[in-house]
Structures are given as structure tokens and as C-alpha cells.
Design an enzyme around this catalytic site. Structure first.
Site, PDB file in Angstrom:
ATOM      1  N   GLY B  21       0.925  -0.628  -0.228  1.00  0.00           N
ATOM      2  CA  GLY B  21       0.173   0.050  -0.304  1.00  0.00           C
ATOM      3  C   GLY B  21       0.820   1.153  -0.273  1.00  0.00           C
ATOM      4  O   GLY B  21       0.439   2.053  -0.634  1.00  0.00           O
ATOM      5  N   ARG B 315       8.645 -24.268   1.483  1.00  0.00           N
ATOM      6  CA  ARG B 315       8.366 -23.980   2.652  1.00  0.00           C
ATOM      7  C   ARG B 315       6.852 -25.404   2.834  1.00  0.00           C
ATOM      8  O   ARG B 315       6.729 -26.451   3.732  1.00  0.00           O
ATOM      9  CB  ARG B 315       6.824 -23.103   3.067  1.00  0.00           C
ATOM     10  CG  ARG B 315       8.551 -22.019   3.320  1.00  0.00           C
ATOM     11  CD  ARG B 315       7.817 -20.632   3.529  1.00  0.00           C
ATOM     12  NE  ARG B 315       9.062 -19.831   3.654  1.00  0.00           N
ATOM     13  CZ  ARG B 315       8.743 -18.158   3.961  1.00  0.00           C
ATOM     14  NH1 ARG B 315       7.204 -17.582   3.375  1.00  0.00           N
ATOM     15  NH2 ARG B 315      10.048 -17.392   4.311  1.00  0.00           N
TER      16      ARG B 315
END
Lengths: 255, 617
Positions: B21, B315
Site C-alpha cells: 500500500g 515451505r
């Protein structure tokens, strides 16, 4: 000491500003809880509208600052085992909002002053070329300051602000750390010494080191940031040799 | 009854003040757009601060054999070939400049001996690639963007929560928000709106996410008619804290393994050697000696001559391995695995992993420089999100953009560690640039009062149910349900139960009661968040039940292996129509020919570059 199953009393600030009062709550503790867990438990089981500001619950965002048994701390990093141990048997644990800032509600305060002050600080001004080169030792000096999580516990504790409310004339420890971070950046070319003296009022600090004591990031605020800034001001404004040199060369003094 | 609200006009509104943002807003403002950020927290508190390990960019500072092509290859391979290759290309090519730019904005990354930005190893990255600051890289990134952003003329609305996107025909024209502090209402007219709201992992009870991770942007987009993709892919980070219960889920950085951390089970075995999938066969060390040599070379700043430890597999692989060890009865006392870094010594640990040392000492009473940690999988990241155009980040609804974790495409079925911070700055910049460009040619939209009033009515709804349940209880129960039924290992029966359960939670949510005050009422905020969480949990579950295979961050016990023929080339697309959540499948777009060649060539390129680098030294 396992806290599982222990019944614990709390006194928590409820309400807004002047009209707020300390209210009693009792909850059952579980293993390994931190203070913020207890506040959430009270919120979920008893008082849905209990106001508390928090984000990460891992000591990284600095949102959940409060005064626990009178000591300014992060609620998410304060273990109940420690708090129970420090509280006299039979006494409730007290949780209050930070005192130095305007109260909003319950445990939430208005910390916008810190952001307004940050806005006044000139940003970094370094070389236009990409791929800046400096070594790890130079980085180390600045990286300490950049570990600040903006919990504002230092500001809350600083007596210049907490007791004397010099919010118009003093930047507060957090923003002095920000100034130090820029001033000691190996490639920054900006000169902020005049405003460090005037607008940001570094001389108000009389080195009681209260801010350093409460910093959850362990930043040496007083010794490594504020005193360094004070020295820059002294060199610039009170050292006659420096003054002559500056007048002659019209150069910014690099340290 | 009509409620009062304040009105504002902007060219570009950015919702969210994390890395994506802030980067989007900076770019929009620099392009000349009148820009505002609306954030539901204070500035600088967003979930980005939680990112630890680093920001992936092929800077070639730590290993000259790296380059955008290798990064592109690693990202695509890590995504199990479902990533949008166009995004992966932009990302690999642009990340280095975005990182160097951060340095000019004040970021102070750890240095190489040659005084440049240092890079560390991470799972799935062929070469050391992650620019980092100890183990607090996210904090560095957000603080840098925050300190740059406040000097760009951006208006920042702190502790405002957006609950509704305004629309005019088929385009987005603004948004409606409430303030946390006072509970009053605000309507924003905007030519472009950028969603940079982060992820959804608060929908699981064991998660590494902050409270904000309630899928706001995912839900706003869904409700506004935009499409989502890849929502079945949830990254369970292999190493979250498991003890004590109140800290379960808090992240333990992959940097621990990048710095040489060893995973063992209760029998003391380095079990990861037994879990190397076929896809990665031959890429990783096969003996403890080879692993140790790699660590020794890398920590002393040399270029690795042997293969990396299997602890650095992607992961998804490591998470499932820990899960299997626990299920087989070889877990640690509190149901995880042991992660040990103490062999690196206290000094190195305090320098490279200071916040991990602090975190374990303060929260678990464990000194990681002397004893192993207990770790287990934690819901960490959603690969899925709002479907966007690779170049512009525009969603399927005009005027609506998305970037960062709220968007999707770059990570496919599994995200590589370090690729999220680079995602934020690469695609944050693009979203800012293109949302501002669009705004240039448009008139200021008018705010439609009837839409605002309807949005306000929905926001005030919880106050009408005096005597109703505490929203906090529904919130906790729903998260426990998602953890149990839509977790790492999934089955059709549990997923379909979850869909039914979510319908029940939806009913309970509608009649919960947060107390009467609108002023900083945490319960009210939670009651509203629950609406997104139920919808987005439903989306994630629906996608999961549809994909009948196992791939990356989606593992089905009833379909335990990847099915490459169909699902290996197919995406789940989800949208909402007349209040109902729908799903369809779309084929993955075939990779551009030159990029397909890049993938094939990468292994040769690595070998050639190694030879060149050898010659130079």
C-alpha cells in the site's frame, strides 16, 4: 510456576478521559499467558467492547503499550508469570493506558502527536546514484535506531513530556532516535542540527535515561542517540573553534 | 433513518498501509495523482513488520551466478508451475531496482565485505538472494516506506476501516469506511481504488498473522464482483512457535534454517533427508557432512561448492514433513519438531537472529543460543487472492486494483520465502503507477448517497441484536474449525463439513452483539471482520474441495499426489453472483516461448556463470 487454573483479579481502566474508572475483572489463567491474552480473554468472555489497540502480538509492531502495575510495557511481551510474581498476593494486577497521551477509551490513547512530529523531520538526502557503498560497521551504528517499533513507551515515560507536557518544544525520545538515525547515516548529506537544537529541543533532555530503561527494543536511546545529538549541537553552537571554521569554510561539519 | 457521513474526493485511494500500500501510494503521488491511504491500524504497524527473513532480489552481490533468469526459474518452480509467468518475469527483473531504491530512501541493509547489500540463503532460492536486516527485514521495509511516504503529500487516514466499495455501473468509484476511534462514517470518491489489504490467515487458529489479516480486500473485491484465483493454496510456514499455547503460531524465521538451523525429531534424527520430493531430487545435500560443509562455506562468506541442507526445501515440503513426523509419534513434547541453531554460537545468533533470540527468551523462556526451539507449522500466507492483470494490477472490475498479498498470480501453489517483500515493492509500484494513469483521464465520480446509506446500515446491524452472542467467541470457534478441517492435510469429508459449518457461523455472526458503543469498540470491529472471514473461509474451502490433487500449499489426504495432466495446468477462479459464491476452472496460459527457453537454459546458465566467476576471482 504453572499458572494453569489460577484465578486472577485485574483492575483495568474503563471509560473515556476524566470519566474513566478502574473496573474489576476475574479470569482463570492458562499456561504461558501474556498480559494481552488476559485482556483478550476478558474481552471475549465478559466485555466485548473493551478497547485495546494491538496488532502483531509478537513484540514487533509496538501497538499494545500500556502501564502494567504502573510500569510502561508492551502487553504482548509481558508474561503473566512475571506479573503475578511481582504483584503482592491477593492484590489485583492493574492495567492502565499510557498516561502521557490524550485518553481515547479504556486502554487506548491518541498517539498522533508522534506522527505529526515525525512529519517535521527532513528525510534522508543521499547520493542519487544506485548501489550505495558503506560497510557493516557504519551500518551497525544506524541499524540499532532502526529497530524502533514505535511503541512510544519512551515518550510516555519521558518526564519532559509526561510531567511537563513540553509537546510543542520537544520532539521526544522516539523522534530524537529518528533524527540520530539520519544524522549518523554514512551517506546522508542533510543538515538537521539547527532544528535539533530549536524545534526539536534536544536540550530539554537532562539524561535521566528513563526512556532507555523502558525501550522494549533495547535501543540505547540516551547514550547512543540523544547524547550524540546534543554533542552535535554543542559543537555547532558552543564550540568557538568550530564556529570560526564553519564561517571560514561555509561547510557542513561531518562527523 | 439517514446517517451523517463526511465526504472526500481523491484520484487514487489506497486501502492498506503495509509495504504494498505504501509503495503504491508513493508511486501514485509521484505520478501527480491526489492520493490517500486508508489504513485500519496506525501507520507503520501493518503485518509487513512481521516479515523477518528478507526480500528476494537477484542483486548478484552475494553470488555472481545469480540473475533475473534464475530468480524467475526458482519462482516458477516453487509455484509448482502455476504462477503467472508474466508476473514472475516482471518480479524477477524489477526486484533489484526496487530494493536499491529502498536504500536511497533510507533502508540500511546488512552489508557484504565489499560494502554492498548482503544477501542470505532461503528455501527454494538457488543462490543467496535475500536482502535483509538481521531477522527484522519487514520492519526495515515498512519504516523506510513510511518515512518516504509521509513526505510525498499523501493524505493518511489512520484507524479507518473500509467496509464497502462504491460502484457506478461496472466500475469502482470509491469506498465507505468507519473510524475505529469514534465509529463515525466517511465516504470517499476515487477514480481508482487500490486494494493492499494483505492476507486472510486469521481465519486459522494457529497462524502467524496479526489481527488485521481478516481478508478485507479479498472480501471487498469479491463483493464488488471481482474474481479471485488460487484460493485453495495456503502456505503453512513450517516453523511457528508451538509452546506455550498463547504464542502458538508466532513465526520463527526461515532465516534460522538459512543460517544453518537443523531440524530433528524426538529420536534426534535429521529427518528432512527422508522427505526430498522427486521434483527436487539431486538439488540438496544427501549427507549431514555435505550439509555442514555448505553451512560452513556460506556463513564464512564463500560461494557454496556443495549442495544445501534439505532443511531448505520449499515451505510446503518442510511443513508436511514436520506434520508427518508428529503423526508418526516422533514429535517434540508439545507436538512439533526441534530446530537447533545453537551450534552457531551466541555471538553469531545475536547478530543474525536477534529478534528470534529475544522472542524465545521472552515468550518461551528458551535460550536459542544454548538449546533447541520447538517449532511446528503455522498458517502464514495465502497464495490466492484477487485476480489481476500482470502489467497493471487491475482486477476484473474497472478502476479496482490489487497488490501484495491481497492480489494473486506471482506465487501459484507455493510462495518462496523472501518473494513476498519483493512482491510488495514490485507490484505495489505498478499498482500505483497504473491506477494513477487511469485517474488522469477521468472526471471525479459523484458519491451515491443510497449506496453509502446501505453500507452504513450493514455496519450498524450488529447493534440491533442485544442479548446476542459475544463476537469474540464466534471468532475463536470459527478459527478452530478452519484449523481442524481446512488445515495442512485435507479430505473431502472434512472440507464438506467445513462448508456446512461456515453456513452455521454465518447465521451466528448475523445475530451477535458487541455491546452498544460505537467508540473504539473492539467487539463491533470483530463482528464486522467476521463477515469477511466467513465469506473468505468459504472461498478457500470451496477451492480446496474442488482441487482433487495435492500441490504446494494444498494437500489432500484422499488425493495425495500431484495430478499434472489436468490440475497441473488448471486454476480455480472464484467470484460472487447475486450473493452466491461460484467457482469455475480455467487453463493456465502457456508460457511465452522465450521464457520457456529461459527455464530450460537456467541450469546451463548457472554452470557457465560459475565458470566465469571462477575466472574473475
Amino acid at each position: 510456576m504453572s499458572l494453569k487454573g489460577r484465578k486472577q483479579d485485574f483492575l483495568i481502566t474503563r471509560g473515556e478521559g476524566e470519566s474513566s474508572e478502574m473496573e474489576d475483572y476475574e479470569i482463570e489463567l492458562d499456561e504461558g499467558m501474556v498480559v494481552l491474552d488476559c485482556v483478550h480473554k476478558i474481552q471475549y468472555e465478559q466485555e466485548p467492547d473493551l478497547a485495546v489497540r494491538w496488532n502483531c502480538k509478537a513484540g514487533k509492531c509496538g501497538s499494545c503499550s500500556a502501564e502494567i502495575n504502573g510500569k510502561p510495557r508492551l502487553m504482548c511481551m509481558t508474561r503473566m508469570s512475571d506479573v503475578v510474581a511481582e504483584t503482592p498476593e491477593g492484590q489485583p494486577i492493574e492495567i492502565r493506558p499510557m498516561k502521557a497521551f490524550p485518553h481515547i477509551k479504556d486502554l487506548v490513547t491518541d498517539v498522533s502527536w508522534n506522527y505529526e512530529m515525525a512529519q517535521k523531520i527532513k528525510p534522508i538526502n543521499g547520493p542519487k546514484e544506485m548501489n550505495w557503498e558503506f560497510n557493516q560497521m557504519e551500518a551497525d551504528r544506524v541499524q540499532q535506531f532502526r529497530e524502533c517499533i514505535e511503541c512510544f513507551l519512551c515518550v510516555n515515560t519521558c518526564h519532559v513530556l509526561r510531567d511537563h507536557a513540553q509537546f510543542d518544544d520537544f520532539a521526544g525520545p522516539r523522534n530524537l532516535v529518528r533524527l540520530a538515525q539520519y544524522e549518523m547515516h554514512p551517506l546522508d548529506l542533510e543538515d538537521r542540527v539547527p532544528e535539533i537544537k530549536k524545534e526539536f529541543g534536544v536540550e530539554y533532555c537532562n539524561i535521566t535515561r528513563c526512556c532507555t530503561e523502558v525501550c522494549p527494543a533495547g535501543i540505547q536511546i540516551t547514550d547512543d542517540a540523544i547524547i550524540q545529538l546534543k554533542e552535535r549541537v554543542v559543537d555547532r553552537y558552543y564550540d568557538p573553534l568550530q564556529r570560526i571554521w564553519r564561517t571560514l569554510t561555509r561547510k557542513k561539519v561531518r562527523y | 433513518m439517514s446517517e451523517d457521513y463526511k465526504k472526500y474526493e481523491y484520484d487514487v485511494i489506497v486501502i492498506g498501509a503495509g509495504g504494498a500500500g505504501l509503495r503504491a501510494a508513493i508511486e501514485a503521488a509521484r505520478s501527480g495523482a491526489k492520493t490517500a491511504i486508508i489504513t485500519k491500524s496506525l501507520l507503520g504497524k501493518a503485518h509487513t513488520v512481521m516479515a523477518e527473513g528478507g526480500c528476494a532480489a537477484a542483486l548478484q552481490n552475494a553470488d555472481p551466478r545469480d540473475g533475473w533468469k534464475v530468480h524467475f526459474h526458482d519462482t516458477m518452480k516453487g509455484s509448482k508451475w502455476l504462477a503467472n509467468w508474466q508476473m514472475a518475469e516482471y518480479h524477477a527483473k524489477e526486484a533489484p531496482d526496487r530494493v536499491r531504491e529502498l536504500e536511497q530512501w533510507g533502508a540500511v541493509f546488512d552489508r557484504t565485505p565489499k560494502n554492498l547489500i548482503n544477501q542470505r540463503n532461503f528455501g527454494g532460492h538457488t543462490f543467496p538472494r535475500l536482502a535483509h536486516v538481521g531477522d527484522a527485514t519487514g520492519l526495515e521495509l515498512i519504516r523506510t516506506l513510511q518515512e518516504r511516504g509521509i513526505h510525498e503529500g499523501i493524505d493518511i487516514f489512520m484507524e479507518y476501516t473500509v467496509r464497502h466499495l462504491l460502484k457506478e455501473g461496472d466500475r469502482v468509484t470509491g469506498c465507505v469506511a468507519y473510524t475505529r476511534v469514534d465509529g463515525d462514517f466517511h465516504a470517499f470518491s476515487a477514480k481508482s481504488v487500490v486494494l493492499a489489504t494483505g492476507g486472510i490467515t486469521r481465519c486459522w487458529s494457529v497462524c502467524s498473522g496479526s489481527w488485521e489479516y481478516t481478508g478485507d480486500g479479498h472480501a471487498l473485491a469479491l463483493w464488488a464482483g471481482a474474481e479471485l484465483r488460487d484460493m485453495e493454496f495456503i502456505q503453512f510456514h513450517p516453523t511457528g512457535m508451538v509452546w506455550p499455547p498463547s504464542v502458538r503460531g508466532i513465526l520463527v524465521t526461515e532465516g534460522v534454517r538459512g543460517e544453518g538451523g537443523r531440524l530433528t525429531n524426538s529420536e534426534g534424527e535429521r529427518f528432512m533427508f527422508d522427505y526430498v520430493p522427486e521434483m527436487f531430487a539431486g538439488d540438496h545435500a544427501e549427507t549431514i557432512e555435505e550439509s555442514d560443509q555448505w553451512v560452513e562455506e556460506v556463513v564464512s562468506g564463500k560461494i557454496a561448492t556443495v549442495r544445501r541442507p534439505p532443511e531448505l526445501l520449499t515451505r510446503d515440503v518442510v511443513s508436511k514433513a514436520i506434520n508427518s513426523e508428529v503423526k508418526a509419534g516422533r514429535g517434540s513434547p508439545h507436538g512439533g519438531a526441534f530446530l537447533d541453531i545453537s551450534h552457531r554460537g551466541e555471538e553469531a545468533i545475536l547478530k543474525k537472529l536477534p529478534s528470534m533470540h529475544h522472542q524465545f527468551k521472552e515468550l518461551a523462556g528458551v535460550d536459542i543460543s544454548k538449546e533447541p526451539m520447538e517449532v511446528g507449522p503455522t498458517a502464514h500466507y495465502v497464495m490466492g487472492g484477487v485476480l489481476v492483470d500482470a502489467e497493471t494490477q487491475e482486477t476484473t472490475v474497472k478502476g479496482l486494483y490489487a497488490c501484495g498479498e491481497a492480489a494473486s498470480g506471482l506465487h501459484g501453489a507455493n510462495r518462496l520465502g523472501g518473494n513476498s517483500l519483493s512482491d510488495l515493492i514490485v507490484f505495489g509500484k505498478r499498482a500505483g503507477e497504473f491506477s494513477a494513469a487511469r485517474a488522469k483521464n477521468l472526471a471525479q465520480p459523484t458519491i451515491d448517497d443510497s449506496q453509502v446509506q446501505e453500507a452504513i446500515r450493514i455496519m450498524l446491524e450488529p447493534f440491533n441484536h442485544e442479548g446476542g452472542e459475544n463476537p469474540g467467541l464466534i471468532y475463536d470457534e470459527m478459527r478452530d474449525m478452519m484449523q481442524a478441517k481446512v488445515g495442512i492435510i485435507r479430505t473431502e469429508s472434512e472440507l464438506s463439513e467445513a462448508l456446512d459449518d461456515l453456513k452455521e457461523f454465518e447465521k451466528r455472526r448475523k445475530i451477535c452483539y458487541p455491546g452498544s458503543s460505537r467508540k473504539y469498540n473492539s467487539g463491533w470491529h470483530q463482528a464486522l471482520d467476521l463477515k469477511n472471514m466467513v465469506d473468505i473461509s468459504y472461498v478457500a474451502t470451496l477451492a480446496a474441495i474442488t482441487r482433487e490433487e495435492s500441490r504446494g500449499g494444498h494437500t489432500r489426504d484422499d488425493f495425495p499426489v500431484p495430478e499434472d495432466e489436468y490440475w497441473g495446468k488448471t486454476l480455480n477462479i472464484i467470484w460472487m453472483e447475486d450473493g452466491e459464491i461460484k467457482i469455475r476452472q480455467e487453463p493456465v496460459e502457456e508460457m511465452r516461448e522465450d521464457l520457456a527457453k529461459v527455464i530450460k537454459e537456467v541450469k546451463e546458465i548457472i554452470a557457465e556463470r560459475a565458470a566465469e566467476a571462477g575466472g574473475e576471482d
